[in-house]
Design an enzyme around this catalytic site. Structure first.
Site, PDB file in Angstrom:
ATOM      1  N   SER A 124       4.164  -2.771   0.268  1.00 36.14           N
ATOM      2  CA  SER A 124       5.500  -3.052   0.195  1.00 36.14           C
ATOM      3  C   SER A 124       6.057  -3.981  -1.151  1.00 36.14           C
ATOM      4  O   SER A 124       5.213  -4.636  -1.577  1.00 36.14           O
ATOM      5  CB  SER A 124       5.823  -4.152   1.439  1.00 36.14           C
ATOM      6  OG  SER A 124       7.048  -4.812   1.463  1.00 36.14           O
ATOM      7  N   TYR A 149       3.648 -11.126   7.804  1.00 32.44           N
ATOM      8  CA  TYR A 149       3.408  -9.539   7.462  1.00 32.44           C
ATOM      9  C   TYR A 149       3.339  -9.294   6.135  1.00 32.44           C
ATOM     10  O   TYR A 149       2.395  -8.598   5.547  1.00 32.44           O
ATOM     11  CB  TYR A 149       4.892  -9.077   7.884  1.00 32.44           C
ATOM     12  CG  TYR A 149       5.206  -7.611   7.142  1.00 32.44           C
ATOM     13  CD1 TYR A 149       4.655  -6.737   7.793  1.00 32.44           C
ATOM     14  CD2 TYR A 149       6.165  -7.636   6.268  1.00 32.44           C
ATOM     15  CE1 TYR A 149       4.812  -5.433   7.408  1.00 32.44           C
ATOM     16  CE2 TYR A 149       6.399  -6.355   5.606  1.00 32.44           C
ATOM     17  CZ  TYR A 149       5.537  -5.196   6.155  1.00 32.44           C
ATOM     18  OH  TYR A 149       5.834  -4.197   5.565  1.00 32.44           O
ATOM     19  N   LYS A 153      -0.097  -7.346   3.855  1.00 35.14           N
ATOM     20  CA  LYS A 153       0.200  -6.305   2.843  1.00 35.14           C
ATOM     21  C   LYS A 153      -0.771  -6.650   1.339  1.00 35.14           C
ATOM     22  O   LYS A 153      -1.124  -5.872   0.914  1.00 35.14           O
ATOM     23  CB  LYS A 153       1.681  -5.896   2.450  1.00 35.14           C
ATOM     24  CG  LYS A 153       2.439  -5.284   3.527  1.00 35.14           C
ATOM     25  CD  LYS A 153       1.894  -3.852   3.935  1.00 35.14           C
ATOM     26  CE  LYS A 153       2.222  -3.259   5.272  1.00 35.14           C
ATOM     27  NZ  LYS A 153       1.681  -2.157   5.703  1.00 35.14           N
TER      28      LYS A 153
HETATM   29  N1  UFG Z   1      20.899  -7.636   6.442  1.00 38.92           N
HETATM   30  C1  UFG Z   1      22.221  -8.134   6.829  1.00 38.92           C
HETATM   31  N2  UFG Z   1      22.357  -8.023   8.239  1.00 38.92           N
HETATM   32  C2  UFG Z   1      21.626  -7.442   8.967  1.00 38.92           C
HETATM   33  C3  UFG Z   1      20.141  -7.027   8.455  1.00 38.92           C
HETATM   34  C4  UFG Z   1      20.005  -7.333   7.223  1.00 38.92           C
HETATM   35  O1  UFG Z   1      23.138  -8.735   6.189  1.00 38.92           O
HETATM   36  O2  UFG Z   1      21.595  -7.479  10.215  1.00 38.92           O
HETATM   37  C5  UFG Z   1      20.916  -7.831   4.774  1.00 38.92           C
HETATM   38  C6  UFG Z   1      19.507  -8.684   4.684  1.00 38.92           C
HETATM   39  O3  UFG Z   1      20.001  -9.937   4.571  1.00 38.92           O
HETATM   40  C7  UFG Z   1      19.106  -8.265   3.313  1.00 38.92           C
HETATM   41  C8  UFG Z   1      19.459  -6.620   3.110  1.00 38.92           C
HETATM   42  O4  UFG Z   1      20.289  -6.469   4.241  1.00 38.92           O
HETATM   43  O5  UFG Z   1      19.859  -8.686   2.235  1.00 38.92           O
HETATM   44  C9  UFG Z   1      18.266  -5.581   3.613  1.00 38.92           C
HETATM   45  O6  UFG Z   1      17.749  -6.423   4.896  1.00 38.92           O
HETATM   46  P1  UFG Z   1      16.523  -5.548   5.677  1.00 38.92           P
HETATM   47  O7  UFG Z   1      15.998  -6.478   6.718  1.00 38.92           O
HETATM   48  O8  UFG Z   1      17.049  -4.242   6.050  1.00 38.92           O
HETATM   49  O9  UFG Z   1      15.385  -5.431   4.574  1.00 38.92           O
HETATM   50  P2  UFG Z   1      14.466  -6.537   3.590  1.00 38.92           P
HETATM   51  O10 UFG Z   1      14.609  -6.222   2.253  1.00 38.92           O
HETATM   52  O11 UFG Z   1      14.884  -7.969   4.241  1.00 38.92           O
HETATM   53  O12 UFG Z   1      13.099  -6.204   4.264  1.00 38.92           O
HETATM   54  C10 UFG Z   1      12.441  -5.305   3.475  1.00 38.92           C
HETATM   55  C11 UFG Z   1      11.391  -4.580   4.475  1.00 38.92           C
HETATM   56  C12 UFG Z   1      10.299  -5.575   5.057  1.00 38.92           C
HETATM   57  C13 UFG Z   1       9.824  -6.492   3.942  1.00 38.92           C
HETATM   58  C14 UFG Z   1      10.848  -7.102   3.221  1.00 38.92           C
HETATM   59  C15 UFG Z   1      10.153  -8.136   2.309  1.00 38.92           C
HETATM   60  O13 UFG Z   1      11.947  -4.070   5.639  1.00 38.92           O
HETATM   61  O14 UFG Z   1       9.274  -4.500   5.714  1.00 38.92           O
HETATM   62  O15 UFG Z   1      11.555  -6.259   2.670  1.00 38.92           O
HETATM   63  O16 UFG Z   1      11.227  -8.993   1.553  1.00 38.92           O
HETATM   64  F1  UFG Z   1       8.803  -7.137   4.561  1.00 38.92           F
END
Ligand code: UFG
Length: 340
Positions: A124, A149, A153
């Site tokens: 990731s 998590y 990785k």
């Molecule tokens: N977000 C919202 N509202 C929500 C969900 C997400 O505003 O209900 C925002 C988050 O704050 C973030 C963006 O949307 O800015 C993306 O969020 P995700 O949860 O979809 O993805 P992330 O980038 O946080 O997570 C990804 C992978 C994980 C990994 C992580 C590490 O999905 O497996 O990156 O940073 F661990």
């Protein structure tokens, strides 16, 4: 050529199984169904008109794993099986280390003893943390991730690098950015259990009326519209990169160690607000939202430099954000049709 795909009924795993079958590989799936459902297997068969072998068990059960290696001539492995909820990993660290690392080590024991090579690990972009410069290429310094998590990785990567070096094997570490979307058939996609954590599944369920409104975690980031930026890559494009990475390992004629590392993204960053707008436009729906405080552990911005994968794998992300989001809605409609 039989490829072992662990977690092959999961989100990225199932899409990769389809691409492997379409490219003439035989597939042996091991999946304990802890975060996936059996109907995905049937749907993979419907899409490909081929039948992968399926074993439902937990990879920590080494004796069962050994039996699978005895029963099939395995030529390579793509290892998806892992627990992946960032928040949960903080609450259950030992379970995450046990689940994600013991299963990996059990497969590597088989690989070591049977002199097998060609191992692909699903990693990731979390291993980079908040990088200082964008886009993120493979030389960007790694930072110990905040979540357990993420640490599993990073540790998984280290274990594989040591394995490849010591036994002269070929491995590929694929660092995904943010996978989204579903298969164009509408028959396989992401199945969030309970309340989704990730943005796109939450947007999907809000548009469908399952959730009242989406919470945007922060609009005071140092980005153009204040919301955080990510690189959203279409899951079928991502699945195709696995086949390309596997072929590269298998076609390498030398007996030397090969350690491939690729960032898999589109190279383009999109903000949370842009994703919502694109989803609304692509599917002609409304997504109600509210602005909330930042979510703990979130970074501001991450997008890939996918040049190395493009050059060495002859692979490129081809699907636009809108197209990918259209398949998400199609998938939601399919899930609704299964309920009636
Ligand atoms: N977000 C919202 N509202 C929500 C969900 C997400 O505003 O209900 C925002 C988050 O704050 C973030 C963006 O949307 O800015 C993306 O969020 P995700 O949860 O979809 O993805 P992330 O980038 O946080 O997570 C990804 C992978 C994980 C990994 C992580 C590490 O999905 O497996 O990156 O940073 F661990």
């Amino acid at each position: 050529m039989a490829i072992l795909v662990t977690g092959g009924l999961g989100y990225i795993g199932s899409h990769t199984v389809v691409e492997l079958l379409n490219n003439g590989f035989e597939v042996v799936i091991i999946d304990d169904l802890s975060n996936s459902e059996k109907f995905i297997l049937k749907n993979i068969e419907e899409i490909t008109k081929k039948k992968p072998v399926f074993y439902p068990f937990d990879l920590k059960r080494k004796e069962l794993l050994t039996q699978v290696f005895d029963a099939h001539k395995i030529d390579g492995c793509i290892n998806f099986a892992a627990s992946k909820a960032v928040g949960e990993s903080q609450l259950k660290p030992i379970d995450y280390y046990e689940n994600n690392l013991f299963s990996l080590i059990n497969i590597l024991q088989e690989f070591k003893e049977r002199r097998l090579s060609s191992f692909i690990f699903s990693s990731s972009c979390t291993v980079y943390g908040q990088a200082d410069t964008m886009p993120i290429d493979e030389n960007t310094p790694l930072r110990m991730p905040e979540s357990v998590y993420g640490k599993t990785k990073q540790m998984g990567e280290e274990i594989l690098i040591d394995f490849a070096k010591a036994y002269h094997r070929k491995i590929s570490l694929l660092r995904y950015f943010n996978p989204i979307g579903a298969h164009p058939s509408g028959k396989i996609g992401e199945l969030p259990i309970g309340v989704p954590n990730n943005l796109v599944p939450y947007v999907m369920q809000t548009a469908a009326g399952i959730r009242e409104k989406l919470s945007i975690w922060g609009n005071d980031y140092d980005t153009e519209d204040g919301t955080a930026v990510r690189d959203y890559i279409y899951v079928v494009d991502l699945a195709k990169a696995h086949v390309a990475a596997l072929q590269r390992l298998m076609n390498d004629p030398s007996d030397e160690t090969l350690i491939d590392i690729y960032n898999l993204g589109t190279g383009k960053g999109s903000s949370v607000l842009e994703v919502i707008k694109a989803f609304e436009l692509a599917n002609n729906v409304t997504v109600p939202y509210q602005i909330c405080e930042r979510r703990e552990g979130d970074i501001t911005i991450a997008y890939a430099n996918p040049y190395k994968a493009e050059k060495e794998l002859n692979w490129k992300s081809e699907t636009s954000l809108e197209e990918a989001l259209r398949t998400v809605w199609q998938w939601q409609k399919y899930l609704e049709s299964r309920k009636v």
